[in-house]
Motif scaffolding. Structure first.
Motif, PDB file in Angstrom:
ATOM      1  N   GLN A   1       0.561  -1.200   0.440  1.00 31.25           N
ATOM      2  CA  GLN A   1       0.043   0.125   0.117  1.00 31.25           C
ATOM      3  C   GLN A   1       0.933   1.503   0.205  1.00 31.25           C
ATOM      4  N   VAL A   2       2.331   1.252   1.347  1.00 32.69           N
ATOM      5  CA  VAL A   2       2.584   2.307   0.960  1.00 32.69           C
ATOM      6  C   VAL A   2       4.322   2.151  -0.486  1.00 32.69           C
ATOM      7  N   SER A   3       4.220   0.863  -1.625  1.00 36.75           N
ATOM      8  CA  SER A   3       5.221   0.867  -2.352  1.00 36.75           C
ATOM      9  C   SER A   3       4.558   1.917  -3.554  1.00 36.75           C
TER      10      SER A   3
ATOM     11  N   LYS B   1       9.923   0.126   5.597  1.00 34.92           N
ATOM     12  CA  LYS B   1      10.579  -0.877   6.082  1.00 34.92           C
ATOM     13  C   LYS B   1      11.408  -0.691   6.142  1.00 34.92           C
ATOM     14  N   PHE B   2      12.213   0.094   6.485  1.00 37.74           N
ATOM     15  CA  PHE B   2      13.676   0.304   6.537  1.00 37.74           C
ATOM     16  C   PHE B   2      13.961   2.102   6.843  1.00 37.74           C
ATOM     17  N   GLU B   3      15.014   2.736   6.900  1.00 40.85           N
ATOM     18  CA  GLU B   3      14.858   3.853   7.445  1.00 40.85           C
ATOM     19  C   GLU B   3      15.618   4.293   6.241  1.00 40.85           C
ATOM     20  N   GLU B   4      16.020   3.533   5.321  1.00 40.85           N
ATOM     21  CA  GLU B   4      16.371   4.178   4.224  1.00 40.85           C
ATOM     22  C   GLU B   4      15.489   3.550   3.358  1.00 40.85           C
ATOM     23  N   ALA B   5      15.128   4.261   1.904  1.00 42.45           N
ATOM     24  CA  ALA B   5      14.245   3.639   0.677  1.00 42.45           C
ATOM     25  C   ALA B   5      14.841   2.296   0.114  1.00 42.45           C
ATOM     26  N   SER B   6      13.879   1.157  -0.106  1.00 44.87           N
ATOM     27  CA  SER B   6      14.714   0.037  -0.444  1.00 44.87           C
ATOM     28  C   SER B   6      13.869  -0.496  -1.757  1.00 44.87           C
ATOM     29  N   ILE B   7      14.216  -0.968  -2.433  1.00 45.38           N
ATOM     30  CA  ILE B   7      14.105  -2.617  -2.768  1.00 45.38           C
ATOM     31  C   ILE B   7      13.946  -4.223  -3.019  1.00 45.38           C
ATOM     32  N   GLY B   8      12.331  -3.652  -3.078  1.00 45.32           N
ATOM     33  CA  GLY B   8      12.376  -5.309  -2.754  1.00 45.32           C
ATOM     34  C   GLY B   8      11.815  -6.480  -3.644  1.00 45.32           C
TER      35      GLY B   8
END
Length: 148
Positions: free
Chosen positions: A43-45, A68-75
């Motif tokens: 929902q936030v991606s 999900k993390f402090e940093e932006a992330s790719i998953g």
């Protein structure tokens, strides 16, 4: 061949279904890994995907900083089996890094990479920041990409 970048609310019901099906087919069925695929981060991606002849060929989920993390992330990086070994994974990751860098102005990107893909991610500028750990029965490492 068309690339798409959409937030959750702009996905059609059909696109959402196709994306989830591709994720389940690759991560749960192909990798025989039962895990909670629907994790409340969609929902936030931002969802980035490639369609070829109307079919999902490649997909990645981008999560903003402090989700999900402090940093932006790719998953949830995937290329559907019949489209593998054609360079789509590299193009997808380059587009994802570019989006996070330019649209979100994020200096760092964190990933939880399957250890077997460490060299691929390193070739895109990611550096290993953790020891190997097991997640959902698969060896993983944390990696960070930093601008500059």
């Amino acid at each position: 061949m068309n690339w798409y970048v959409k937030n959750f609310k702009n996905l059609t019901i059909e696109e959402l279904y196709e994306l989830i099906k591709a994720r389940v087919d690759v991560f749960v069925v192909e990798q025989t890994c039962p895990y909670p695929e629907l994790d409340n981060y969609d929902q936030v991606s931002v969802h980035m995907f490639l369609k070829i002849d109307g079919n999902i060929a490649a997909y990645v989920r981008l999560l903003p900083e402090h989700s999900k993390f402090e940093e932006a992330s790719i998953g949830r990086v995937l290329v559907v089996e019949k489209y593998r070994n054609q360079g789509f994974a590299r193009r997808l990751l380059e587009k994802a890094i570019n989006y996070i860098n330019h649209q979100w102005k994020s200096d760092k990107i964190k990933i939880q990479a399957q250890n077997r893909l460490k060299d691929f991610y390193a070739s895109l500028g990611f550096k290993q920041i953790s020891e190997i750990y097991i997640e959902d029965g698969i060896p993983h490492i944390d990696m960070i990409w930093k601008r500059g």
